[in-house]
Design a protein around this motif. Structure first.
Motif, PDB file in Angstrom:
ATOM      1  N   VAL A 325      -0.754  37.481  -4.927  1.00 21.83           N
ATOM      2  CA  VAL A 325      -0.884  36.291  -3.851  1.00 21.83           C
ATOM      3  C   VAL A 325       0.057  36.476  -2.971  1.00 21.83           C
ATOM      4  CG1 VAL A 325      -1.002  33.860  -4.055  1.00 21.83           C
ATOM      5  CG2 VAL A 325      -1.975  35.000  -5.758  1.00 21.83           C
ATOM      6  N   TYR A 326      -0.332  35.970  -1.686  1.00 21.52           N
ATOM      7  CA  TYR A 326       0.798  35.734  -0.749  1.00 21.52           C
ATOM      8  C   TYR A 326       0.657  34.373  -0.158  1.00 21.52           C
ATOM      9  CZ  TYR A 326       3.274  36.519   3.723  1.00 21.52           C
ATOM     10  OH  TYR A 326       4.112  36.324   4.852  1.00 21.52           O
ATOM     11  N   ALA A 327       1.613  33.819  -0.090  1.00 18.24           N
ATOM     12  CA  ALA A 327       1.757  32.382   0.563  1.00 18.24           C
ATOM     13  C   ALA A 327       2.642  32.344   1.469  1.00 18.24           C
ATOM     14  CB  ALA A 327       1.846  31.375  -0.521  1.00 18.24           C
ATOM     15  N   GLU A 328       2.666  31.484   2.509  1.00 18.88           N
ATOM     16  CA  GLU A 328       3.356  31.223   3.491  1.00 18.88           C
ATOM     17  C   GLU A 328       3.514  29.520   3.924  1.00 18.88           C
ATOM     18  OE1 GLU A 328       3.030  35.019   6.604  1.00 18.88           O
ATOM     19  OE2 GLU A 328       2.137  33.230   7.301  1.00 18.88           O
ATOM     20  N   CYS A 329       4.514  29.116   3.868  1.00 16.86           N
ATOM     21  CA  CYS A 329       5.159  27.824   4.202  1.00 16.86           C
ATOM     22  C   CYS A 329       4.151  26.707   3.535  1.00 16.86           C
ATOM     23  CB  CYS A 329       4.861  27.734   5.874  1.00 16.86           C
ATOM     24  SG  CYS A 329       5.818  26.318   6.633  1.00 16.86           S
ATOM     25  N   GLY A 330       3.121  26.166   4.373  1.00 17.88           N
ATOM     26  CA  GLY A 330       2.348  25.317   3.643  1.00 17.88           C
ATOM     27  C   GLY A 330       1.616  25.676   2.160  1.00 17.88           C
ATOM     28  N   GLY A 331       1.490  27.096   2.162  1.00 20.13           N
ATOM     29  CA  GLY A 331       1.202  27.646   0.994  1.00 20.13           C
ATOM     30  C   GLY A 331       1.950  27.706  -0.358  1.00 20.13           C
ATOM     31  N   LEU A 332       3.164  27.834   0.278  1.00 19.74           N
ATOM     32  CA  LEU A 332       4.265  27.721  -0.752  1.00 19.74           C
ATOM     33  C   LEU A 332       4.598  26.179  -1.328  1.00 19.74           C
ATOM     34  CD1 LEU A 332       7.428  28.431  -1.967  1.00 19.74           C
ATOM     35  CD2 LEU A 332       8.111  27.981   0.335  1.00 19.74           C
ATOM     36  N   MET A 333       4.473  25.385  -0.545  1.00 21.77           N
ATOM     37  CA  MET A 333       4.339  23.852  -0.830  1.00 21.77           C
ATOM     38  C   MET A 333       3.231  23.609  -1.701  1.00 21.77           C
ATOM     39  SD  MET A 333       5.076  22.618   3.052  1.00 21.77           S
ATOM     40  CE  MET A 333       4.876  20.835   2.771  1.00 21.77           C
ATOM     41  N   TYR A 334       2.210  24.290  -1.485  1.00 23.26           N
ATOM     42  CA  TYR A 334       0.874  23.757  -2.434  1.00 23.26           C
ATOM     43  C   TYR A 334       0.931  24.544  -3.847  1.00 23.26           C
ATOM     44  CZ  TYR A 334      -4.145  24.290  -3.701  1.00 23.26           C
ATOM     45  OH  TYR A 334      -5.426  24.258  -4.318  1.00 23.26           O
ATOM     46  N   LEU A 335       1.590  25.598  -3.808  1.00 24.92           N
ATOM     47  CA  LEU A 335       2.210  26.241  -5.190  1.00 24.92           C
ATOM     48  C   LEU A 335       3.165  25.449  -5.855  1.00 24.92           C
ATOM     49  CD1 LEU A 335       1.572  29.887  -4.376  1.00 24.92           C
ATOM     50  CD2 LEU A 335      -0.140  28.436  -4.971  1.00 24.92           C
ATOM     51  N   CYS A 336       4.026  24.526  -5.522  1.00 30.54           N
ATOM     52  CA  CYS A 336       4.818  23.867  -6.326  1.00 30.54           C
ATOM     53  C   CYS A 336       4.218  22.765  -6.968  1.00 30.54           C
ATOM     54  CB  CYS A 336       6.023  23.489  -5.286  1.00 30.54           C
ATOM     55  SG  CYS A 336       6.967  24.710  -4.666  1.00 30.54           S
ATOM     56  N   LYS A 337       5.152  22.081  -7.893  1.00 27.74           N
ATOM     57  CA  LYS A 337       4.729  21.085  -9.021  1.00 27.74           C
ATOM     58  C   LYS A 337       4.032  19.567  -8.117  1.00 27.74           C
ATOM     59  CE  LYS A 337       7.122  22.187 -13.310  1.00 27.74           C
ATOM     60  NZ  LYS A 337       5.705  22.692 -13.806  1.00 27.74           N
ATOM     61  N   ASN A 338       4.877  19.355  -7.007  1.00 24.35           N
ATOM     62  CA  ASN A 338       4.538  18.363  -6.346  1.00 24.35           C
ATOM     63  C   ASN A 338       4.849  18.058  -5.107  1.00 24.35           C
ATOM     64  OD1 ASN A 338       6.902  16.548  -6.489  1.00 24.35           O
ATOM     65  ND2 ASN A 338       6.571  16.726  -8.891  1.00 24.35           N
ATOM     66  N   ILE A 339       4.443  17.373  -4.089  1.00 24.22           N
ATOM     67  CA  ILE A 339       4.893  17.003  -2.802  1.00 24.22           C
ATOM     68  C   ILE A 339       5.279  15.563  -2.748  1.00 24.22           C
ATOM     69  CG2 ILE A 339       4.043  17.032  -0.266  1.00 24.22           C
ATOM     70  CD1 ILE A 339       2.597  19.496  -0.677  1.00 24.22           C
ATOM     71  N   ASN A 340       6.489  15.262  -2.269  1.00 25.61           N
ATOM     72  CA  ASN A 340       7.043  14.120  -2.090  1.00 25.61           C
ATOM     73  C   ASN A 340       6.720  13.729  -0.480  1.00 25.61           C
ATOM     74  OD1 ASN A 340       8.163  11.540  -1.957  1.00 25.61           O
ATOM     75  ND2 ASN A 340      10.115  12.122  -2.620  1.00 25.61           N
ATOM     76  N   TYR A 341       5.745  12.919  -0.338  1.00 31.09           N
ATOM     77  CA  TYR A 341       5.491  12.689   1.015  1.00 31.09           C
ATOM     78  C   TYR A 341       5.399  11.055   1.427  1.00 31.09           C
ATOM     79  CZ  TYR A 341       2.986  12.708   5.782  1.00 31.09           C
ATOM     80  OH  TYR A 341       2.285  12.579   6.769  1.00 31.09           O
ATOM     81  N   GLN A 342       5.826  10.448   2.175  1.00 33.99           N
ATOM     82  CA  GLN A 342       5.881   9.187   2.540  1.00 33.99           C
ATOM     83  C   GLN A 342       6.007   8.093   1.276  1.00 33.99           C
ATOM     84  OE1 GLN A 342       2.376   8.604   5.133  1.00 33.99           O
ATOM     85  NE2 GLN A 342       3.280   9.326   6.732  1.00 33.99           N
ATOM     86  N   LYS A 343       6.966   8.417   0.467  1.00 35.78           N
ATOM     87  CA  LYS A 343       7.207   7.526  -0.650  1.00 35.78           C
ATOM     88  C   LYS A 343       6.329   7.802  -1.901  1.00 35.78           C
ATOM     89  CE  LYS A 343      10.015   4.147   1.746  1.00 35.78           C
ATOM     90  NZ  LYS A 343      10.163   2.738   2.399  1.00 35.78           N
ATOM     91  N   SER A 344       5.326   8.817  -1.789  1.00 34.50           N
ATOM     92  CA  SER A 344       4.638   8.979  -3.032  1.00 34.50           C
ATOM     93  C   SER A 344       4.536  10.590  -3.400  1.00 34.50           C
ATOM     94  CB  SER A 344       3.088   8.757  -2.450  1.00 34.50           C
ATOM     95  OG  SER A 344       2.826   7.398  -2.010  1.00 34.50           O
ATOM     96  N   ASN A 345       4.533  10.778  -4.621  1.00 38.39           N
ATOM     97  CA  ASN A 345       4.518  12.182  -5.227  1.00 38.39           C
ATOM     98  C   ASN A 345       2.950  12.391  -5.641  1.00 38.39           C
ATOM     99  OD1 ASN A 345       7.092  13.172  -5.660  1.00 38.39           O
ATOM    100  ND2 ASN A 345       7.607  11.439  -6.466  1.00 38.39           N
ATOM    101  N   TYR A 346       2.645  13.654  -5.078  1.00 37.39           N
ATOM    102  CA  TYR A 346       1.328  14.275  -5.215  1.00 37.39           C
ATOM    103  C   TYR A 346       1.303  15.499  -6.063  1.00 37.39           C
ATOM    104  CZ  TYR A 346       0.232  10.983  -1.341  1.00 37.39           C
ATOM    105  OH  TYR A 346       0.278   9.757  -0.662  1.00 37.39           O
ATOM    106  N   PRO A 347       0.763  15.720  -6.904  1.00 39.92           N
ATOM    107  CA  PRO A 347       0.806  16.811  -7.886  1.00 39.92           C
ATOM    108  C   PRO A 347       0.035  18.209  -7.081  1.00 39.92           C
ATOM    109  CG  PRO A 347      -0.779  15.241  -8.896  1.00 39.92           C
ATOM    110  CD  PRO A 347      -0.147  14.633  -7.757  1.00 39.92           C
TER     111      PRO A 347
END
Length: 456
Positions: A325-347
């Motif tokens: 698997v090769y992931a770039e930028c947004g792909g890297l973010m997607y593979l992490c545990k969660n994204i904290n965006y606008q005061k909300s956490n998304y798995p």
């Protein structure tokens, strides 16, 4: 063939708007138009692709040699009677003080006539010495004409045009008056890709109409009587079936869409079957040998992505099973545990033991220089690799320690020192690669996939 570079004296002067309008008009007139963007940017080319109904290709001195730029330009204009290239920043701007990587250098290299769009806010007669200075600074540049932008009214327009006629030999081929709606549109064009804007078609139609009413189209889109269209498109890149039988899954949807079209074409020319999948809608991965998850803005649709647990579990298992698997930028973010965006956490997928935090200003922005570590799974080059990054996010690791595929010589990457997080047969980077002579990542990635599949 009529070939133009749309440029200006600085950034945010209306280059993208004018180029979208011209390509939209050319498409509506069924002209064979070839479209290009100077630099590594993804967002403007996506708008130009939708407007022109044909792929827009990047021409970038930092990641490409002059020979490669010429080669790509010749290939993609082989069957065209109009070529439009949108510049970046100002005509003479670039990294080098010598101008060897400037828009002007690109115009000379590709024999492009320059259409100069000028932001006229607060100026009338002063536009004349500005234009004269540009002409004197580099006498090898061919100017097709000037388009005036942000004109306050008829009086403003007449003063500017009269000054240009009196003191220069520039031809004024257009005048775009101030338009509140257009101003709002322009603010978002460089920030939001067309694939995330559900009004993109309406926006392009609006821009095209404004440009049609503001520019002397006949002076730009006139047919070239010397141009005879060929019956087939030239194949300059080697077409080989070396990796025939490999199937590559590529994420393409409202979250992920930052891919260079010539890179995807090159992958297919190697005989690889490309299967696109949607991270928002598809419940399972297609039957593939490897994955390529490119850049995008997953944070803006994180609430939708996070609900597709079935696909995320599938991707987690795919990576944990040791599949490439090769992931770039947004792909890297997607593979992490969660994204904290606008005061909300998304798995998210959660295969990388880290969380993503979003910020108002970019953490990494611009060109990067990398070199491969000994840990790289498919080493690209023994020399420095030129790439670019643009991310508003930072990554915060939990307890797990990772090795990296790249040392960062310039730029930020993951932590200012390293990029290309490694886990089993995954490489996840913030840097965006372009497959050129100095970074032949595609062939090396496909070779790795081929070897992994045959060793199973």
């Amino acid at each position: 063939m009529n070939s133009y570079l749309v440029s200006s004296t600085k950034k945010s002067s209306g280059k993208t708007t004018l180029t979208i309008g011209l390509t939209g008009l050319a498409a509506n007139l069924n002209q064979n138009v070839a479209v290009f963007k100077k630099g590594p940017d993804y967002i403007d080319p996506l708008w130009l692709t939708q407007a022109s109904k044909t792929f827009c290709y990047n021409l970038d001195f930092f990641t490409m040699s002059e020979a490669e730029i010429l080669k790509l330009f010749k290939e993609k204009t082989f069957n065209a009677n109009l070529a439009l290239t949108e510049g970046n920043k100002g005509l003479f701007d670039g990294l080098s003080v010598s101008g060897k990587d400037s828009n002007a250098q690109l115009a000379k290299l590709l024999n492009l006539s320059v259409i100069l769009i000028i932001d006229c806010i607060g100026t009338t007669r002063g536009i004349a010495p500005l234009l004269q200075g540009y002409k004197i600074f580099d006498k090898k540049i061919k100017y097709h004409g000037v388009v005036l932008n942000n004109i306050a009214g008829d009086r403003h327009e007449n003063k500017a045009i009269n000054a240009i006629k009196e003191y220069t030999d520039f031809d004024v081929i257009g005048s775009i008056h101030k338009n509140k709606e257009l101003t709002i549109i322009e603010r978002h064009l460089g920030l939001e890709p067309a694939f995330q804007n559900n009004k993109s078609k309406k926006i392009i139609t609006k821009i095209t109409k404004i440009i049609k009413n503001s520019v002397d189209i006949k002076k730009i889109l006139r047919p070239d009587p010397k141009k005879k269209l060929k019956n087939s498109i030239s194949k300059i890149y080697i077409n080989t079936k070396k990796f025939s039988g490999i199937t590559l899954g590529v994420a393409l949807d409202n979250a992920f869409g930052f891919y260079y079209p010539d890179d995807i074409e090159k992958i297919r020319n190697y005989g690889v079957s490309v299967k696109f999948f949607n991270t928002l809608l598809d419940k399972k991965l297609p039957n593939v040998d490897a994955l390529f998850i490119g850049g995008g803005f997953p944070e803006t649709v994180a609430s939708k992505i996070s609900k597709n647990k079935s696909l995320m579990n599938d991707i987690h298992a795919f990576i944990d099973d040791g599949r490439p698997v090769y992931a770039e930028c947004g792909g890297l973010m997607y593979l992490c545990k969660n994204i904290n965006y606008q005061k909300s956490n998304y798995p998210m997928v959660g295969i990388i033991d880290a969380k993503i935090n979003m910020f108002a200003k970019p953490i990494g922005r611009g060109y990067v220089v990398l070199n491969c570590t000994n840990n790289h799974l498919w080493p690209i080059s023994k020399k420095n690799i030129n790439a670019h990054e643009f991310h508003y996010s930072d990554i915060k690791f939990a307890k797990k320690k990772y090795k990296f595929a790249y040392n960062v010589k310039r730029g930020h990457g993951i932590n200012g020192k390293s990029d290309g997080l490694l886990y089993k047969n995954l490489i996840a980077t913030y840097s965006h690669m372009r497959d050129t002579r100095q970074s032949l990542w595609i062939k090396n990635f496909l070779t790795f996939i081929f070897n992994q599949r045959n060793n199973e």
